[in-house]
Design a protein around this motif. Structure first.
Motif, PDB file in Angstrom:
ATOM      1  N   MET B 153       0.513  -0.976   0.435  1.00  0.00           N
ATOM      2  CA  MET B 153       0.014   0.545  -0.319  1.00  0.00           C
ATOM      3  C   MET B 153       1.238   1.120   0.214  1.00  0.00           C
ATOM      4  N   ASP B 154       1.946   0.933   0.661  1.00  0.00           N
ATOM      5  CA  ASP B 154       2.598   2.427   0.418  1.00  0.00           C
ATOM      6  C   ASP B 154       3.444   2.357  -0.986  1.00  0.00           C
ATOM      7  N   ARG B 155       4.371   2.829  -1.630  1.00  0.00           N
ATOM      8  CA  ARG B 155       4.681   3.087  -2.972  1.00  0.00           C
ATOM      9  C   ARG B 155       6.084   3.259  -2.215  1.00  0.00           C
ATOM     10  N   ARG B 156       6.474   4.173  -1.710  1.00  0.00           N
ATOM     11  CA  ARG B 156       8.076   3.674  -0.844  1.00  0.00           C
ATOM     12  C   ARG B 156       9.192   2.835  -0.769  1.00  0.00           C
ATOM     13  N   LEU B 157       7.762   1.307  -0.852  1.00  0.00           N
ATOM     14  CA  LEU B 157       8.046   0.275   0.336  1.00  0.00           C
ATOM     15  C   LEU B 157       8.179  -0.613  -0.646  1.00  0.00           C
ATOM     16  N   LYS B 158       7.967  -0.269  -1.953  1.00  0.00           N
ATOM     17  CA  LYS B 158       7.922  -0.966  -2.753  1.00  0.00           C
ATOM     18  C   LYS B 158       8.737  -2.899  -2.903  1.00  0.00           C
ATOM     19  N   GLY B 159       9.994  -1.951  -3.042  1.00  0.00           N
ATOM     20  CA  GLY B 159      11.594  -2.929  -2.970  1.00  0.00           C
ATOM     21  C   GLY B 159      10.698  -4.254  -2.202  1.00  0.00           C
ATOM     22  N   TRP B 160      10.355  -3.981  -1.169  1.00  0.00           N
ATOM     23  CA  TRP B 160      10.560  -4.506  -0.267  1.00  0.00           C
ATOM     24  C   TRP B 160       8.938  -5.999  -0.098  1.00  0.00           C
ATOM     25  N   THR B 161       7.667  -5.710  -1.271  1.00  0.00           N
ATOM     26  CA  THR B 161       7.179  -6.623  -1.578  1.00  0.00           C
ATOM     27  C   THR B 161       7.738  -8.034  -1.639  1.00  0.00           C
ATOM     28  N   LYS B 162       8.780  -8.039  -2.853  1.00  0.00           N
ATOM     29  CA  LYS B 162       8.634  -9.104  -3.403  1.00  0.00           C
ATOM     30  C   LYS B 162       9.756  -9.917  -2.199  1.00  0.00           C
ATOM     31  N   PRO B 163      10.340  -9.567  -1.190  1.00  0.00           N
ATOM     32  CA  PRO B 163      11.027 -10.581  -0.380  1.00  0.00           C
ATOM     33  C   PRO B 163       9.785 -10.776   0.775  1.00  0.00           C
ATOM     34  N   LEU B 164       9.005  -9.949   1.146  1.00  0.00           N
ATOM     35  CA  LEU B 164       8.085 -10.271   2.201  1.00  0.00           C
ATOM     36  C   LEU B 164       7.344 -11.165   1.123  1.00  0.00           C
ATOM     37  N   GLY B 165       6.370 -10.908   0.109  1.00  0.00           N
ATOM     38  CA  GLY B 165       5.596 -11.868  -0.540  1.00  0.00           C
ATOM     39  C   GLY B 165       5.977 -13.201  -0.492  1.00  0.00           C
TER      40      GLY B 165
END
Ligand code: SF4
Ligand code: SF4
Lengths: 247, 405
Positions: B153-165
């Motif tokens: 939901m926060d575009r600035r944290l987009k880089g984290w989406t994949k590892p957290l996914g």
């Protein structure tokens, strides 16, 4: 944690001394204790030098006799009611061999397993095994999830469904907790025998022998050594403290 | 305020929305009433006893927990396998997973004999206990999926989406394996003693979770008067069919392997042939309503309008129903069947040895159990109104741009 749950394996010499004294004494009027040669003073913790166990001879167990059950109820403050929600720590089970038709009657209770499934599954560690092999539920950390009841192969446990009154102060019980046979730990810690064993003895059946499995001189060890005995559901390899002879 | 709340809704429909909230609230209140009553009087008021120790609350709780893990599947397919259609549904899927888990855990906790000692359960872990491991998995699930949602939901944290996914993906697989193992570890009980229990739970979680997701999704589209893109619908329909088919397959294998072991025959006979209510619930509920009928609905060629109904609402709804049936058969049926104390003997005692145990859930158990669904419903209804959970996609443009995915 309650007193009885502390375990102090140390101080063995002291304890052996006490045992020697206890062994030679008759405690209480007319009650001679079998296999308490290695029992200990109440102030001492449970020791891994003992493993309390029992041998039940089904051929001596009286058909229709339930003195052990009554004695257990009295000692531990159980109501004795047998509804689906009532606690039963020990019960008489009648079995009939489907092939031969041979009928037997035997008492069934917590088998005080060495590899106790109830202890393994309990999330909080409330189900615990003392150093001397007695399996107990710590009344103060049981959350009443009943997982141990699901895991016990012998249906040995009961859940307290109602608030309790009139309890034996020595036997803490409580609504919402799980409980089961304790081998009358309060008595064993005093060097006495479990109530059921005493009652069976008093009735003259002598179908139950209680004692220290680690002490080769105890009566139970001697009988076990000279007779064939089995564990119920031996296939589960739980190394139960209660063994049966005659089935 | 109201303006803000309606931000991502095409229509506000505040009155109806409040009605929804009230409905959910009422169900939760009912559960609280049951909880306080049981807390005071004890479980004597329930139909549970020393033979059937886990009843209706556990059926609902385990279903919700298993579905929670499965609901996250949609997000996983998006993040881990990079499918765009699913990516845009990741927030909704993550949110649903949390809401389902919260609902399931609520029932589990409210049903404890000593719920006041929850803190003991949270601070004393017996690491040998699979139950304790489950608690760790559940807590971790909240944290990981929560963080994952934040990165979505926060575009600035987009880089984290994949590892957290990825983390969420593996975490939830472990979680469902652990949940299934709760039963798999009960070696003494004929109904549970199978290594297939855990993998079967994983497969079923896929089906149940996706079914819940689809029901909620079509509810949301309907509420907002939008129609779901045909391509998206087809994909989800096929995926659900695969999961339902796989669950059926596992059920068959489970019972076949049981039949292979002579000592399990009695139990299989009980479930498959003469177990009364459990046999009925198994064949009618789990197999037909929850498996075969949804498959027929999903694949039957129909007129366009009828399809909409069947694909997105009715079929997954049946899968959910079948899920409850399956849990009932597994949990209650498994306990109703007598413990094999003395194989080869007829057994009888005052403690109901050797008899098929009966179970009649009381109103309190129903209230508690429904409370879990209520919590999930309430959380979902609030979350979709307050946050942007509406899947934002334009499938056709994506399709034409990327060819296929
Ligand atoms: S008989 Fe049951 S309650 Fe007793 S130690 Fe074994 S598993 Fe635990
Ligand atoms: S009911 Fe109590 S003793 Fe049994 S597993 Fe749960 S916490 Fe442990």
């Amino acid at each position: 944690m309650s007193e009885s749950m502390n375990s102090k394996p140390e101080g063995r010499r002291e304890f052996l001394k006490t045992s020697a004294v206890v062994a030679g004494v008759t405690l209480g009027p007319g009650v001679l204790f079998y296999g308490v040669a290695q029992s200990r003073a109440p102030e001492e913790g449970a020791s891994s030098a003992n493993r309390w166990g029992m041998l039940i001879d089904t051929t001596k167990c009286g058909d229709g006799c339930d003195d052990c059950v009554t004695a257990c109820n009295t000692e531990n403050g159980l109501s004795g009611h047998t509804g689906p929600q009532d606690s039963q720590w020990i019960r008489k089970v009648d079995i009939k061999d489907l092939r031969t038709g041979y009928v037997q009657s035997l008492p069934m209770m917590c088998q005080h397993c060495e590899n106790a499934p109830c202890v393994d599954v309990c999330p909080t560690g409330a189900s615990m095994k003392r150093e001397d092999g007695i399996v107990l539920v710590d009344r103060h950390s049981c959350i009443g999830c009943r997982y141990c009841m699901m895991a016990c192969p012998y249906k040995a446990r009961s859940f307290v469904h109602e608030p309790l009154t009139d309890q034996n102060p020595e036997v803490p019980r409580g609504k919402g907790c799980v409980e089961s046979c304790t081998f009358c730990v309060q008595r064993v810690d005093r060097g006495e025998q479990p109530a059921c064993v005493e009652a069976c003895e008093a009735k003259g059946h002598k179908a139950m022998i209680f004692g220290d499995l680690r002490d080769p001189e105890s009566e139970v060890s001697k009988v076990l050594k000279s007779t064939d005995s089995v564990e119920v559901r031996a296939d589960l390899a739980l190394n139960t403290g209660v063994r049966y002879q005659g089935i | 305020m109201a303006q803000q709340l309606c931000m991502n809704q095409s229509q506000c429909r505040t009155g109806q929305y409040i009605a929804l909230l009230a409905l959910g609230g009422l169900v939760v209140l009912g559960a609280m009433y049951a909880f306080f009553t049981l807390e005071h009087h004890g479980h004597v008021l329930t139909g549970m006893n020393n033979q059937i120790v886990w009843g209706l609350p556990h059926v609902f709780a385990v279903f919700l927990i298993v579905a929670a893990s499965g609901a996250l599947n949609v997000a996983s397919i998006g993040s881990v396998f990079g499918k765009q259609v699913y990516k845009s549904r990741a927030p909704l899927s993550g949110m649903l997973a949390l809401a389902l888990l919260a609902g399931g855990l609520a029932v589990l906790v409210l049903d404890l004999g000593r719920p006041d000692r929850l803190i003991v359960a949270m601070t004393h872990y017996n690491f040998k206990s699979i139950f304790a491991w489950n608690m760790i998995f559940y807590n971790g699930f909240f944290v990981i999926v929560g963080l994952y949602l934040v990165t979505l939901m926060d575009r600035r944290l987009k880089g984290w989406t994949k590892p957290l996914g990825y983390t969420a993906f593996f975490w939830r697989l472990s979680l469902t394996t652990a949940t299934g193992s709760i039963f798999g570890f009960l070696v003494a009980r004929a109904g549970y003693n199978s290594a297939l229990m855990a993998p079967m739970f994983v497969i079923m979680s896929f089906a149940y979770g996706l079914a819940v997701f689809m029901v909620v999704q079509s509810g949301m589209y309907r509420w907002n008067g939008i129609t779901l893109d045909d391509g998206v619908r087809r994909r989800m329909k096929n995926l659900l069919a695969v999961f339902v088919g796989a669950s059926l397959y596992f059920t068959v294998v489970f019972h076949l392997t049981n039949l292979y072991f002579a000592k399990q025959w009695e139990f299989e006979r009980f479930i498959l042939l003469d177990g009364g209510i459990y046999t009925t619930v198994f064949w009618v509920g789990q197999i037909f309503l929850g498996g075969i009928l949804p498959l027929i609905l999903l694949f039957l060629p129909r007129s366009k309008d009828a399809q909409k109904m069947c694909f997105c609402f009715l079929a997954p709804l049946l899968v959910i129903l079948g899920g409850f049936a399956q849990m009932y058969v597994t949990i209650v049926g498994g306990q109703a069947f007598p413990l094999p104390l003395f194989p080869g003997h007829e057994v009888q005692s005052s403690f109901y040895d050797g008899v098929v145990n009966s179970y009649q859930p009381s109103v309190y158990e129903w209230l508690l159990a429904m409370g879990g669904v209520g919590v999930t419903f309430l959380l979902t209804v609030i979350a979709v109104r307050v946050f942007k959970f509406m899947p934002q996609d334009d499938f056709k443009t994506l399709q034409s741009r990327r060819g296929t995915d």
